[in-house]
Scaffold this active site. Structure first.
Site, PDB file in Angstrom:
ATOM      1  N   LEU A 261       0.864  -1.178   0.000  1.00  0.00           N
ATOM      2  CA  LEU A 261       0.000   0.000   0.000  1.00  0.00           C
ATOM      3  C   LEU A 261       0.898   1.225   0.000  1.00  0.00           C
ATOM      4  O   LEU A 261       1.972   1.222   0.604  1.00  0.00           O
ATOM      5  CB  LEU A 261      -0.898   0.023   1.240  1.00  0.00           C
ATOM      6  N   ASP A 262       0.469   2.286  -0.679  1.00  0.00           N
ATOM      7  CA  ASP A 262       1.214   3.537  -0.622  1.00  0.00           C
ATOM      8  C   ASP A 262       1.373   3.964   0.834  1.00  0.00           C
ATOM      9  O   ASP A 262       0.538   3.648   1.686  1.00  0.00           O
ATOM     10  CB  ASP A 262       0.474   4.638  -1.386  1.00  0.00           C
ATOM     11  N   ARG A 263       2.426   4.705   1.109  1.00  0.00           N
ATOM     12  CA  ARG A 263       2.695   5.134   2.481  1.00  0.00           C
ATOM     13  C   ARG A 263       1.513   5.886   3.083  1.00  0.00           C
ATOM     14  O   ARG A 263       1.173   5.699   4.254  1.00  0.00           O
ATOM     15  CB  ARG A 263       3.943   6.033   2.490  1.00  0.00           C
ATOM     16  N   THR A 265      -1.630   5.586   2.253  1.00  0.00           N
ATOM     17  CA  THR A 265      -2.875   4.809   2.186  1.00  0.00           C
ATOM     18  C   THR A 265      -2.994   3.917   3.418  1.00  0.00           C
ATOM     19  O   THR A 265      -2.033   3.258   3.813  1.00  0.00           O
ATOM     20  CB  THR A 265      -2.904   3.943   0.915  1.00  0.00           C
TER      21      THR A 265
END
Length: 518
Positions: A261-263, A265
């Protein structure tokens, strides 16, 4: 050797020479006592008895002991294991520098107690912070570095610090080449050279929200990741990552990352406990059997009908982490469906069919409904339309510069996960850009053995770095504004992760409730 015509059999030569049977293709050559090959294939000589004799080099063929059994079948001394002979050092010419052979590294990435003990956490103002610590960056000499001086490599490829910093670090014993302190930065690098650079490391703060375990069994661990936390060590983050927090606070180690997951998110994040489970789920990924569902809050009134976006996405900068829609980008597809609208913003359900970097965020920006508090794709730097329809009106370089300047003016570079040193240009690598040229600083470094870490081999210095300022560390002399906990939350959440034989869900975040107001 000669052969009798039509027979394929060897005929002896005059004198003491012996005839040898022709060796079968691929037969191993005999090995002499010193480890060199004698060059005779097969080593099966004609004669009485077993027909196998020692070759002229004085040893049996490789794997053969002369008893009809291979070396593996031959009984050895009780309690002793046969070990390979230690490699001999090559004789060096006058003035030549010895380079040891490369080490055998363990496969995969694993963090243990020695890594977790590098530093500790503390909590302040709703943030999780890491006490500054000493850390060793290690690397082998790259092919393109061979034949170049260490000074040239630092000046062209490691420009986050000026050259005067590396000179001071060498004097303090923090630069090591093949585990020997570097005294001269003009030393020329060779293949297999091993470099170690000890730095005083500061990590950006993250939200203090705890990592909630959603499910755990003998195969997997599923967590609810808070926003602002990277999944694994990257860039400036190491201890403030999901992997390290799970290892240090939950005793969960040797985890295999199944997806990322993106940081910024939050939401469902799944890890495998064994390589076999990881391989099985990776196969489901390749077969497109996995289903991911996200929820977000976007600007304005999103259309009520289902929206499909298939615009290709191109990475503009890996360092800053910026992408945009571009015909030269990678193909991707996202399905969107509105869940609610509160008069100013909408909650939208997102189903990505592909997994490109920032795919949901970039597609929402292109549709004219960026995520409400997106620190990248809902900024003025994208122009008056905020990137809607791909209208930016800037080159990639101009866009990146505008984004950085906008965050710099708000003192919010930490939200991007970058610092000023990450943005240094080539011009800033000159000696004049660094205040470390003063003799006072260098004398302090030479006298303070604890800070110079001349004997540090494992990158561990306890928490002394937290108690004292490091004279070489720019971060120790820099005062930064901490981000607020609100700045570290982005309204994008991974709600559900479903496979062929599993399904995991998290609860809906507070900002996604229908009656939520900012």
């Amino acid at each position: 050797l000669t052969r009798e015509a039509g027979t394929g059999r060897g005929r002896g030569l005059a004198g003491p020479a012996r005839a040898y049977w022709p060796a079968p293709p691929g037969a191993a050559r005999c090995v002499t006592a010193c480890g060199a090959r004698c060059g005779r294939r097969g080593c099966a000589r004609r004669g009485s008895g077993s027909g196998r004799r020692r070759c002229p080099s004085g040893t049996w063929p490789s794997g053969d002991t002369g008893t009809g059994r291979t070396r593996e079948e031959e009984p050895g001394p009780a309690g002793r294991e046969e070990t390979a002979p230690a490699p001999k050092k090559r004789r060096l010419a006058g003035g030549e520098r010895y380079v040891p052979p490369p080490r055998k590294l363990n496969p995969g990435v694993s963090f243990g107690a020695e890594h977790f003990a590098e530093t500790s956490y503390y909590f302040e103002g709703g943030l999780r912070k890491v006490r500054p610590y000493y850390f060793d960056f290690r690397t082998y000499c790259k092919g393109r570095w061979v034949g170049r001086s260490l000074l040239h490599v630092f000046g062209t490829e490691f420009r986050a610090q000026p050259l005067s910093y590396y000179r001071a670090a060498a004097r303090a014993g923090r630069l090591r080449l093949n585990e020997e302190p570097v005294r001269d930065l003009d030393i020329v690098l060779k293949n297999n050279d091993f470099l170690r650079n000890t730095v005083h490391r500061h990590e950006p703060p993250v939200t203090a929200q705890p990592i909630r375990i959603l499910a755990e069994d003998e195969e997997v661990v599923v967590v609810d990741k808070p926003s602002s936390l990277p999944v694994h060590p990257c860039g400036r983050f190491r201890h403030n990552t999901v992997i390290f927090i799970l290892g240090k606070e939950h005793g969960l180690r040797e985890l295999h990352t199944l997806h990322r997951l993106d940081r910024m998110t939050s939401g469902v994040l799944m890890f495998a406990k064994t390589a076999a489970v990881s391989k099985r789920i990776d196969e489901q990924v390749r077969q497109r059997q996995l289903e991911k569902e996200y929820v977000c809050r976007v600007v304005g009134e999103f259309p009520e009908h289902e929206v499909v976006c298939e615009e290709p996405i191109l990475v503009v900068s890996y360092k800053v982490g910026v992408c945009r829609v571009d015909a030269k980008g990678k193909p991707c597809q996202t399905l969107f469906q509105r869940l609610s609208y509160n008069g100013s913003s909408s909650v939208v359900r997102c189903l990505p069919r592909t997994g490109r970097t920032h795919q949901i965020r970039v597609h929402l920006q292109f549709l004219g409904h960026p995520i409400l508090n997106d620190p990248i794709y809902n900024m003025e730097a994208w122009g008056p339309d905020r990137g809607k329809g791909g209208r930016i009106g800037k080159t990639d370089e101009e866009l990146l510069k505008a984004l950085v300047e906008e965050h710099r003016s708000k003192q919010s570079l930490e939200v991007l996960g970058i610092g000023e040193e990450d943005l240094n240009s080539a011009g800033e690598s000159k000696d004049s850009a660094c205040p470390l040229n003063s003799d006072t600083n260098l004398e302090t470094l030479d006298k303070d053995k604890e800070l110079s870490l001349c004997g540090n081999q494992d990158g561990q210095a306890g928490e002394k770095g937290w108690e004292e300022k490091d004279p070489l560390c720019v971060e120790c002399r820099t005062s930064r504004r901490d981000p607020s906990p609100k700045e570290l939350v982005m309204f994008l959440h991974a709600l559900r992760y479903k496979g062929a034989d599993f399904e995991y869900c998290s609860s809906m975040p507070e900002w996604a409730m229908e009656d939520w107001q900012e």
